[in-house]
Motif scaffolding. Structure first.
Motif, PDB file in Angstrom:
ATOM      1  N   PHE A  13     -21.279  80.019  38.251  1.00 26.49           N
ATOM      2  CA  PHE A  13     -20.595  81.146  38.876  1.00 26.49           C
ATOM      3  C   PHE A  13     -19.688  81.778  37.825  1.00 26.49           C
ATOM      4  O   PHE A  13     -19.068  81.074  37.025  1.00 26.49           O
ATOM      5  N   GLU A  14     -19.581  83.091  37.829  1.00 22.89           N
ATOM      6  CA  GLU A  14     -18.786  83.798  36.813  1.00 22.89           C
ATOM      7  C   GLU A  14     -17.305  83.434  36.858  1.00 22.89           C
ATOM      8  O   GLU A  14     -16.636  83.414  35.837  1.00 22.89           O
ATOM      9  N   ASN A  15     -16.787  83.172  38.064  1.00 28.04           N
ATOM     10  CA  ASN A  15     -15.371  82.815  38.217  1.00 28.04           C
ATOM     11  C   ASN A  15     -15.151  82.285  39.632  1.00 28.04           C
ATOM     12  O   ASN A  15     -16.086  82.222  40.430  1.00 28.04           O
ATOM     13  N   LEU A  16     -13.928  81.938  39.939  1.00 30.53           N
ATOM     14  CA  LEU A  16     -13.600  81.407  41.260  1.00 30.53           C
ATOM     15  C   LEU A  16     -13.944  82.369  42.396  1.00 30.53           C
ATOM     16  O   LEU A  16     -14.347  81.943  43.473  1.00 30.53           O
ATOM     17  N   ASN A  17     -13.786  83.657  42.148  1.00 31.13           N
ATOM     18  CA  ASN A  17     -14.040  84.651  43.189  1.00 31.13           C
ATOM     19  C   ASN A  17     -15.494  84.690  43.640  1.00 31.13           C
ATOM     20  O   ASN A  17     -15.803  85.198  44.711  1.00 31.13           O
ATOM     21  N   MET A  94     -16.709  67.765  45.506  1.00 34.48           N
ATOM     22  CA  MET A  94     -15.692  67.417  44.519  1.00 34.48           C
ATOM     23  C   MET A  94     -15.434  68.650  43.660  1.00 34.48           C
ATOM     24  O   MET A  94     -16.375  69.289  43.190  1.00 34.48           O
ATOM     25  N   ALA A  95     -14.161  68.997  43.483  1.00 32.68           N
ATOM     26  CA  ALA A  95     -13.760  70.123  42.640  1.00 32.68           C
ATOM     27  C   ALA A  95     -12.918  69.586  41.492  1.00 32.68           C
ATOM     28  O   ALA A  95     -12.025  68.763  41.709  1.00 32.68           O
ATOM     29  N   ILE A  96     -13.199  70.033  40.281  1.00 30.86           N
ATOM     30  CA  ILE A  96     -12.503  69.547  39.086  1.00 30.86           C
ATOM     31  C   ILE A  96     -12.057  70.739  38.248  1.00 30.86           C
ATOM     32  O   ILE A  96     -12.857  71.634  37.946  1.00 30.86           O
ATOM     33  N   ILE A  97     -10.780  70.739  37.873  1.00 33.75           N
ATOM     34  CA  ILE A  97     -10.241  71.737  36.946  1.00 33.75           C
ATOM     35  C   ILE A  97      -9.558  70.976  35.819  1.00 33.75           C
ATOM     36  O   ILE A  97      -8.753  70.076  36.071  1.00 33.75           O
ATOM     37  N   ALA A  98      -9.907  71.338  34.578  1.00 30.50           N
ATOM     38  CA  ALA A  98      -9.377  70.611  33.423  1.00 30.50           C
ATOM     39  C   ALA A  98      -9.021  71.570  32.297  1.00 30.50           C
ATOM     40  O   ALA A  98      -9.625  72.634  32.171  1.00 30.50           O
ATOM     41  N   GLY A  99      -8.056  71.152  31.496  1.00 31.11           N
ATOM     42  CA  GLY A  99      -7.709  71.958  30.335  1.00 31.11           C
ATOM     43  C   GLY A  99      -6.566  71.383  29.534  1.00 31.11           C
ATOM     44  O   GLY A  99      -5.798  70.560  30.022  1.00 31.11           O
ATOM     45  N   SER A 100      -6.482  71.827  28.309  1.00 33.19           N
ATOM     46  CA  SER A 100      -5.463  71.391  27.365  1.00 33.19           C
ATOM     47  C   SER A 100      -4.155  72.137  27.589  1.00 33.19           C
ATOM     48  O   SER A 100      -4.158  73.305  27.982  1.00 33.19           O
ATOM     49  N   GLN A 101      -3.052  71.461  27.299  1.00 41.21           N
ATOM     50  CA  GLN A 101      -1.753  72.139  27.327  1.00 41.21           C
ATOM     51  C   GLN A 101      -1.545  72.952  26.054  1.00 41.21           C
ATOM     52  O   GLN A 101      -0.621  73.737  25.966  1.00 41.21           O
ATOM     53  N   ASN A 102      -2.418  72.768  25.064  1.00 47.30           N
ATOM     54  CA  ASN A 102      -2.252  73.401  23.766  1.00 47.30           C
ATOM     55  C   ASN A 102      -3.019  74.705  23.609  1.00 47.30           C
ATOM     56  O   ASN A 102      -2.799  75.441  22.660  1.00 47.30           O
ATOM     57  N   LYS A 103      -3.978  74.955  24.506  1.00 48.12           N
ATOM     58  CA  LYS A 103      -4.759  76.190  24.441  1.00 48.12           C
ATOM     59  C   LYS A 103      -5.378  76.442  25.805  1.00 48.12           C
ATOM     60  O   LYS A 103      -5.505  75.538  26.622  1.00 48.12           O
ATOM     61  N   ILE A 104      -5.787  77.667  26.049  1.00 49.33           N
ATOM     62  CA  ILE A 104      -6.460  78.016  27.299  1.00 49.33           C
ATOM     63  C   ILE A 104      -7.897  77.501  27.230  1.00 49.33           C
ATOM     64  O   ILE A 104      -8.618  77.772  26.269  1.00 49.33           O
ATOM     65  N   THR A 105      -8.294  76.779  28.249  1.00 49.31           N
ATOM     66  CA  THR A 105      -9.642  76.227  28.307  1.00 49.31           C
ATOM     67  C   THR A 105     -10.482  77.091  29.244  1.00 49.31           C
ATOM     68  O   THR A 105     -10.185  77.185  30.427  1.00 49.31           O
ATOM     69  N   PHE A 134     -17.065  72.220  38.702  1.00 48.78           N
ATOM     70  CA  PHE A 134     -16.106  71.988  37.623  1.00 48.78           C
ATOM     71  C   PHE A 134     -15.922  73.222  36.757  1.00 48.78           C
ATOM     72  O   PHE A 134     -16.822  74.043  36.625  1.00 48.78           O
ATOM     73  N   MET A 135     -14.710  73.322  36.210  1.00 52.11           N
ATOM     74  CA  MET A 135     -14.354  74.466  35.375  1.00 52.11           C
ATOM     75  C   MET A 135     -13.220  74.093  34.429  1.00 52.11           C
ATOM     76  O   MET A 135     -12.608  73.028  34.568  1.00 52.11           O
ATOM     77  N   GLY A 136     -12.953  74.984  33.472  1.00 48.99           N
ATOM     78  CA  GLY A 136     -11.747  74.879  32.664  1.00 48.99           C
ATOM     79  C   GLY A 136     -10.608  75.489  33.466  1.00 48.99           C
ATOM     80  O   GLY A 136     -10.688  75.615  34.685  1.00 48.99           O
ATOM     81  N   GLU A 137      -9.560  75.901  32.790  1.00 49.21           N
ATOM     82  CA  GLU A 137      -8.429  76.524  33.499  1.00 49.21           C
ATOM     83  C   GLU A 137      -8.813  77.870  34.104  1.00 49.21           C
ATOM     84  O   GLU A 137      -8.225  78.307  35.091  1.00 49.21           O
ATOM     85  N   GLN A 138      -9.763  78.537  33.481  1.00 46.67           N
ATOM     86  CA  GLN A 138     -10.224  79.832  33.958  1.00 46.67           C
ATOM     87  C   GLN A 138     -11.652  80.039  33.502  1.00 46.67           C
ATOM     88  O   GLN A 138     -12.181  79.272  32.704  1.00 46.67           O
ATOM     89  N   GLY A 139     -12.290  81.052  34.053  1.00 50.59           N
ATOM     90  CA  GLY A 139     -13.650  81.361  33.629  1.00 50.59           C
ATOM     91  C   GLY A 139     -14.710  80.823  34.562  1.00 50.59           C
ATOM     92  O   GLY A 139     -14.498  80.676  35.758  1.00 50.59           O
ATOM     93  N   LYS A 140     -15.863  80.527  33.981  1.00 52.46           N
ATOM     94  CA  LYS A 140     -17.030  80.108  34.738  1.00 52.46           C
ATOM     95  C   LYS A 140     -16.823  78.780  35.468  1.00 52.46           C
ATOM     96  O   LYS A 140     -16.077  77.922  35.012  1.00 52.46           O
ATOM     97  N   VAL A 141     -17.520  78.664  36.597  1.00 52.03           N
ATOM     98  CA  VAL A 141     -17.511  77.432  37.391  1.00 52.03           C
ATOM     99  C   VAL A 141     -18.951  76.944  37.475  1.00 52.03           C
ATOM    100  O   VAL A 141     -19.857  77.732  37.774  1.00 52.03           O
ATOM    101  N   VAL A 142     -19.144  75.670  37.215  1.00 55.13           N
ATOM    102  CA  VAL A 142     -20.476  75.072  37.313  1.00 55.13           C
ATOM    103  C   VAL A 142     -20.550  74.249  38.592  1.00 55.13           C
ATOM    104  O   VAL A 142     -19.607  73.552  38.954  1.00 55.13           O
TER     105      VAL A 142
END
Length: 160
Positions: A13-17, A94-105, A134-142
């Protein structure tokens, strides 16, 4: 010798929306859980939300420890809690969101190998697949309709 091809199917999916509303709410719960992560070493925060067949939503976040193997991933934190508190309930999504505090994932972050094995155990136990988003902080969702797509050659109790 014989070559065997293993096919897997995922949806992007392109994004959460672009997700169904119930999944957006589950992803929002995962994002809230991510804020509770304790990751002073990796600075990689993960949040997970599970929807059970009894309507309960269980969340988990990664919890690190200076002795790295002693920490626990968000996915396993949530699924073990669900198993302990609701042993007869099935995990539907199950929904998973992950990312680094050092950069936008922005790349989707799938579960690690240990979490995949744990999710596989629960799919086998409950005899039904678990939808995994699952996704990073933003962007595509698998989306995967089952852990089998992420771990096709699963190690399970049948070999013990």
């Amino acid at each position: 010798m014989k070559e065997v091809n293993i096919a897997t199917k995922i949806y992007v999916f392109e994004n959460l929306n672009a997700l169904p509303k119930d999944v957006v709410k589950l992803m929002e719960k995962a994002a809230e859980a991510r804020k509770k992560a304790y990751a002073p070493y990796s600075q990689f925060l993960v949040g997970t939300a599970l929807l059970l067949d009894n309507g309960e939503v269980i969340t988990g976040s990664n919890q690190e420890n200076a002795s790295y193997p002693s920490g626990l991933c968000a996915e396993r934190t949530a699924i073990y809690y669900a198993g302990a508190q609701y042993p007869n309930a099935k995990v539907l999504k199950m929904a998973i969101i992950a990312g680094s505090q050092n950069k936008i994932t922005t790349a989707p972050i799938p579960p690690c190998g240990a979490c995949r094995q744990t999710i596989a155990e629960y799919e086998i136990k409950q005899e039904t697949p678990i939808e995994i988003y699952f996704m990073g902080e933003q962007g595509k969702v698998v989306k995967s309709n089952s852990l089998q797509n992420l771990l096709p050659l699963v190690f399970d109790k049948s070999v013990l």
